[in-house]
Design a protein around this motif. Structure first.
Motif, short mmCIF file in Angstrom:
data_model
loop_
_atom_site.label_atom_id
_atom_site.label_comp_id
_atom_site.label_asym_id
_atom_site.label_seq_id
_atom_site.Cartn_x
_atom_site.Cartn_y
_atom_site.Cartn_z
N ARG A 114 -38.42 13.69 6.37
CA ARG A 114 -38.21 14.99 6.15
C ARG A 114 -37.38 15.31 4.99
NH1 ARG A 114 -34.38 18.69 10.44
NH2 ARG A 114 -35.02 20.55 9.47
N ASN A 115 -37.71 16.36 4.47
CA ASN A 115 -37.06 16.95 3.34
C ASN A 115 -36.70 18.08 3.52
OD1 ASN A 115 -36.21 17.64 0.84
ND2 ASN A 115 -38.08 17.41 -0.32
N ARG A 116 -35.13 18.55 3.74
CA ARG A 116 -34.73 19.65 4.01
C ARG A 116 -34.90 20.78 2.96
NH1 ARG A 116 -31.86 18.77 8.52
NH2 ARG A 116 -30.89 16.80 8.87
N HIS A 117 -35.16 20.70 1.90
CA HIS A 117 -35.40 21.60 0.58
C HIS A 117 -36.52 21.82 0.11
CE1 HIS A 117 -30.89 21.70 1.03
NE2 HIS A 117 -30.60 20.53 0.57
N HIS A 130 -29.38 28.03 2.69
CA HIS A 130 -27.99 27.78 2.41
C HIS A 130 -27.78 26.33 2.66
CE1 HIS A 130 -27.24 32.30 2.41
NE2 HIS A 130 -28.15 32.20 3.49
N ARG A 131 -26.76 26.02 1.91
CA ARG A 131 -26.17 24.60 2.02
C ARG A 131 -25.04 24.50 2.95
NH1 ARG A 131 -27.53 20.64 -1.67
NH2 ARG A 131 -28.96 21.71 -3.33
N LEU A 132 -24.73 25.49 3.59
CA LEU A 132 -23.44 25.78 4.80
C LEU A 132 -24.24 25.47 5.99
CD1 LEU A 132 -20.17 26.10 4.75
CD2 LEU A 132 -20.86 28.41 5.48
N HIS A 146 -26.44 12.71 0.49
CA HIS A 146 -25.79 11.86 1.46
C HIS A 146 -24.27 12.29 1.78
CE1 HIS A 146 -29.37 9.42 1.51
NE2 HIS A 146 -29.46 9.17 0.19
N VAL A 147 -23.74 13.13 1.08
CA VAL A 147 -22.56 13.69 1.21
C VAL A 147 -22.20 15.07 1.68
CG1 VAL A 147 -20.29 13.68 0.15
CG2 VAL A 147 -21.84 11.99 -0.30
N ASN A 148 -21.37 15.30 2.75
CA ASN A 148 -21.09 16.69 3.24
C ASN A 148 -19.90 16.82 2.97
OD1 ASN A 148 -23.75 17.45 3.51
ND2 ASN A 148 -23.55 17.40 5.91
N PHE A 149 -19.31 18.08 2.84
CA PHE A 149 -17.92 18.70 2.62
C PHE A 149 -17.83 19.34 3.90
CE2 PHE A 149 -14.56 22.07 1.63
CZ PHE A 149 -13.54 21.09 1.87
N ARG A 150 -16.81 18.71 4.67
CA ARG A 150 -16.42 19.41 6.08
C ARG A 150 -15.40 20.33 5.70
NH1 ARG A 150 -16.93 16.14 11.41
NH2 ARG A 150 -18.98 16.68 10.76
N TYR A 154 -20.67 21.66 4.16
CA TYR A 154 -21.33 22.29 3.12
C TYR A 154 -21.85 20.91 2.45
CZ TYR A 154 -22.32 24.54 -1.34
OH TYR A 154 -22.77 25.02 -2.43
N GLU A 155 -23.19 21.23 2.23
CA GLU A 155 -24.10 19.99 1.61
C GLU A 155 -23.80 19.72 0.26
OE1 GLU A 155 -28.42 18.22 1.71
OE2 GLU A 155 -28.08 20.15 2.63
N LEU A 156 -23.03 18.78 -0.16
CA LEU A 156 -22.67 18.49 -1.65
C LEU A 156 -23.72 17.57 -2.25
CD1 LEU A 156 -18.99 17.40 -1.43
CD2 LEU A 156 -19.86 19.70 -2.07
#
Length: 206
Positions: A203-206, A112-114, A154-158, A149-151
């Motif tokens: 590190r790579n999260r995906h 999930h990206r959340l 380098h950018v997340n939407f809070r 939420y991972e957009l």
């Protein structure tokens, strides 16, 4: 101000110690709008009333800015770090300046990206009543919870951030020298916006 300087110095010292210890560390910065409902169980009708006369609650609006530093755990789904922030809010010509520091626990589900997170904190809250230039600074404490939420890389939407805290504000007790105790105010905050993640290494999260 001395306490704030001490807190910043501690955070910088921790960063110096922790950065070499983890090649996977990551941080982020943010500048977002914030709203707060400040309430008190007791009416203060003096000239030093922070909320104003004949009321026990008021809404404040402003901005919150800060940054966090996360250290990934071995599970790769949980991170523990530290968040340092400052919020400046106004309402009815009164001022609320909240400086906060606390641990940050973030969860990164692999599919999930959340990413939900929780942050207990302590800090210094400075308040100024509408009809005086005198300010009162007191220790405060509380807890924050939200979800990013991972957009992109380098950018997340809070999506949201909600907080609950307690703070002794300007009042007839703190400024009027009446000797009469006045209860601490309760603050419920809401914020949303963007966070900008700094580059990470190893590190790579995906």
């Amino acid at each position: 101000m001395k306490l704030r300087s001490l807190v910043v110095a501690v955070v910088l010292a921790l960063a110096v110690v922790l950065v070499p210890a983890s090649a996977h560390a990551q941080g982020a910065i943010y500048l977002n709008p914030i709203a707060a409902r400040v309430s008190n169980s007791t009416v203060d009708n003096s000239q030093f009333s922070f909320l104003g006369q004949n009321t026990t609650s008021r809404i404040f609006y402003g901005v919150v800015f800060g940054g966090y530093y996360d250290i990934p755990m071995s599970s790769r789904t949980v991170e523990v770090g530290v968040d340092l922030r400052d919020a400046v809010l106004h309402g009815n010509n009164a001022l609320l300046n909240s400086f906060q520091l606390g641990p940050r626990i973030a969860f990164w589900p692999t599919t999930h990206r959340l990413h939900p997170y929780v942050e207990p904190f302590v800090g210094v809250g400075t308040t100024r009543a509408p009809h005086t230039q005198a300010t009162v600074g007191k220790l405060g404490y509380g807890v924050l919870g939200g979800a990013d939420y991972e957009l992109g890389h380098h950018v997340n939407f809070r999506v949201f951030e909600v907080g609950y805290s307690s703070l002794v504000t300007a009042s007839n007790s703190t400024l009027g020298n009446t000797g009469t105790g006045f209860p601490a105010a309760k603050l419920i905050t809401f914020s949303s916006g963007l966070t900008f993640r700094l580059p990470q290494w190893g590190r790579n999260r995906h």
